[in-house]
Design a protein around this motif. Structure first.
Motif, PDB file in Angstrom:
ATOM      1  N   CYS A   3       0.846  -1.193   0.000  1.00 19.18           N
ATOM      2  CA  CYS A   3       0.000   0.000   0.000  1.00 19.18           C
ATOM      3  C   CYS A   3       0.885   1.247   0.000  1.00 19.18           C
ATOM      4  O   CYS A   3       1.774   1.380   0.831  1.00 19.18           O
ATOM      5  N   CYS A   6      -0.070   3.375   3.711  1.00 25.12           N
ATOM      6  CA  CYS A   6       0.299   2.864   5.030  1.00 25.12           C
ATOM      7  C   CYS A   6       1.446   1.852   4.967  1.00 25.12           C
ATOM      8  O   CYS A   6       1.896   1.370   5.993  1.00 25.12           O
ATOM      9  N   CYS A  21      -6.496  -2.081  -0.122  1.00 23.67           N
ATOM     10  CA  CYS A  21      -5.759  -2.154   1.138  1.00 23.67           C
ATOM     11  C   CYS A  21      -6.740  -2.397   2.274  1.00 23.67           C
ATOM     12  O   CYS A  21      -7.672  -1.612   2.473  1.00 23.67           O
ATOM     13  N   GLN A  23      -6.060  -2.244   5.370  1.00 21.36           N
ATOM     14  CA  GLN A  23      -5.762  -1.335   6.476  1.00 21.36           C
ATOM     15  C   GLN A  23      -6.428   0.022   6.245  1.00 21.36           C
ATOM     16  O   GLN A  23      -7.050   0.582   7.138  1.00 21.36           O
ATOM     17  N   CYS A  24      -6.267   0.554   5.028  1.00 20.61           N
ATOM     18  CA  CYS A  24      -6.859   1.856   4.699  1.00 20.61           C
ATOM     19  C   CYS A  24      -8.310   1.715   4.247  1.00 20.61           C
ATOM     20  O   CYS A  24      -9.051   2.682   4.249  1.00 20.61           O
TER      21      CYS A  24
HETATM   22 ZN   LIG Z   1      -3.038   1.116   3.260  1.00 21.07          ZN
END
Ligand SMILES: [Zn+2]
Length: 56
Positions: A3, A6, A21, A23-24
């Motif tokens: 990514c 992040c 992603c 996480q995002c």
């Molecule tokens: Zn990310």
């Protein structure tokens, strides 16, 4: 694919040149590192460009 925002590798390929992603929770492309743009996915599936690079 890492990514660009992040730096997480917790990503998945969702298209020929599209990644997601976890996480995002945003989509990005292989070129996102250069363009500085990712895409937030709306509830209706539309993509909202999000710029994460600060303008120099
Ligand atoms: Zn990310």
């Amino acid at each position: 694919m890492q990514c660009p925002l992040c730096k997480s590798r917790d990503t998945g390929k969702i298209g020929s040149n599209q990644y997601y992603c976890w996480q995002c929770l945003m989509e990005f492309k292989a070129s996102s590192q250069q363009t500085g743009k990712m895409y937030f996915v709306e509830e209706d599936g539309s993509l909202v460009p999000v710029s994460f690079k600060e303008e120099a």
